[in-house]
Design a protein around this motif. Structure first.
Motif, PDB file in Angstrom:
ATOM      1  N   TRP A   1      38.562 130.113 -43.393  1.00 41.93           N
ATOM      2  CA  TRP A   1      37.572 129.971 -44.441  1.00 41.93           C
ATOM      3  C   TRP A   1      37.676 128.587 -45.068  1.00 41.93           C
ATOM      4  CZ3 TRP A   1      34.331 133.710 -47.225  1.00 41.93           C
ATOM      5  CH2 TRP A   1      34.131 134.876 -46.489  1.00 41.93           C
TER       6      TRP A   1
ATOM      7  N   LEU B   1      31.333 133.739 -52.127  1.00 36.68           N
ATOM      8  CA  LEU B   1      31.634 135.119 -51.747  1.00 36.68           C
ATOM      9  C   LEU B   1      31.233 136.078 -52.867  1.00 36.68           C
ATOM     10  CD1 LEU B   1      32.911 137.013 -49.680  1.00 36.68           C
ATOM     11  CD2 LEU B   1      35.132 136.557 -50.726  1.00 36.68           C
TER      12      LEU B   1
ATOM     13  N   GLU C   1      28.513 135.001 -48.593  1.00 33.62           N
ATOM     14  CA  GLU C   1      29.435 135.272 -47.499  1.00 33.62           C
ATOM     15  C   GLU C   1      29.856 136.742 -47.512  1.00 33.62           C
ATOM     16  OE1 GLU C   1      30.305 133.171 -45.224  1.00 33.62           O
ATOM     17  OE2 GLU C   1      29.552 131.285 -46.028  1.00 33.62           O
ATOM     18  N   GLN C   2      30.368 137.208 -46.376  1.00 30.18           N
ATOM     19  CA  GLN C   2      30.836 138.589 -46.272  1.00 30.18           C
ATOM     20  C   GLN C   2      32.213 138.601 -45.627  1.00 30.18           C
ATOM     21  OE1 GLN C   2      28.239 141.296 -44.210  1.00 30.18           O
ATOM     22  NE2 GLN C   2      29.297 143.099 -44.950  1.00 30.18           N
TER      23      GLN C   2
ATOM     24  N   ARG D   1      33.069 128.284 -49.094  1.00 35.12           N
ATOM     25  CA  ARG D   1      32.654 129.631 -48.673  1.00 35.12           C
ATOM     26  C   ARG D   1      33.205 130.688 -49.626  1.00 35.12           C
ATOM     27  NH1 ARG D   1      34.144 131.082 -42.799  1.00 35.12           N
ATOM     28  NH2 ARG D   1      32.926 132.931 -43.371  1.00 35.12           N
TER      29      ARG D   1
END
Length: 294
Positions: free
Chosen positions: A133, A141, A84-85, A137
């Motif tokens: 979120w 990260l 994830e970003q 997730r």
């Protein structure tokens, strides 16, 4: 490292008087095996980053109900996905926790939890600018570290801290390699914000140098001249670090910083546009000293 967390054997606690007593709900099942890659709370999220600390309780259920983690899609999503970003660019973000128990729920029902990531930690209307979120997730990260818990009049929350391994979300790095040098252009919304020239071989294989320069790049970039003057950059490091030093070149409308080792130029960072501030140039230039390998 343990991923599959089997359900503990049911037992009756001893009261220290030579006999055991029954516990409430002792006749009920505990819920089956759980997965250490599916956290459902701050505590289990911390344990999921190093599952040697993980213990049964508080994680999501094992979707296969058997010890077959190698072929599990949850494991594959954790290992093989790009990760994830974070959509924000500050050095830390706040994760706000919203927990709700429905009015008609049973007494043993679990609350429904929503997570909101925000870069405005004091904003009571954080949902307007936040991103929703999930615990899973956050577990995937990359480049961010779990920080301390936080509580205020708005909600319970916790911090996430950016590391040099997190790319800047607003920057695209375009690289061109030549026989004797390489150029890395930092592009924001189609316009170049900076240019890093590596003389000889690049010495930033880990990617942290490019990430940190990107962290300091402005959110908006134009084609105008740099407004920062050389005298404003007197705070740049002037000493040597690991035998290397920075050399500043500042003319009207342009600024560049060169990393020098002995008499050899290793890299040169040139800034473009009028949106660069003194602090941003200082941070990006200092990265040359801190994140250029041998």
């Amino acid at each position: 490292m343990p991923i599959y967390l089997p359900e503990p054997e049911p037992g009756r606690p001893s009261d220290g008087k030579g006999y055991n007593r029954l516990t409430l709900n002792a006749h009920m099942g505990l819920g089956g095996p759980q997965c250490a890659l599916q956290p459902k709370s701050y505590t289990t999220l911390l344990e999921s980053f190093d599952t040697r600390r993980a213990r049964w309780g508080g994680f999501g259920s094992c979707i296969r109900q058997q010890r077959d983690c190698t072929n599990c899609p949850v494991m594959a999503a954790t290992l093989d996905s790009p990760g994830e970003q974070v959509p924000f660019n500050p050095p830390l973000v706040l994760i706000r926790i919203e927990s709700v128990i429905p009015d008609d729920a049973m007494f043993d029902a679990e609350p429904t939890t929503s997570l909101w990531m925000t870069d405005r930690p004091t904003d009571p209307d954080y949902r307007l600018h936040a991103q929703q979120w999930s615990w899973f997730r956050l577990q995937r990260l990359k480049g961010w570290e779990l920080g301390r818990r936080h509580r205020d009049e708005i909600s319970d929350a916790f911090w996430m801290h950016r590391t040099p391994y997190a790319p800047a979300p607003h920057v695209t790095v375009r690289t061109r390699r030549f026989k004797t040098f390489a150029r890395h252009a930092f592009v924001v919304k189609g316009t170049r914000a900076a240019l890093l020239t590596c003389h000889g071989d690049c010495r930033h294989d880990s990617g942290t140098l490019l990430n940190v320069i990107g962290h300091h790049a402005p959110q908006e970039v134009d084609d105008e001249n740099v407004k920062v003057r050389g005298w404003q950059l007197s705070g740049l490091p002037t000493g040597s670090k690991n035998g290397r030093r920075l050399a500043l070149t500042a003319r009207t409308g342009s600024v560049s910083v060169t990393l020098i080792e002995g008499t050899q130029r290793l890299t040169q960072l040139t800034f473009d546009g009028s949106q660069w501030s003194v602090g941003q140039i200082h941070g990006a230039a200092t990265a040359l000293l801190d994140h250029t390998g041998r």
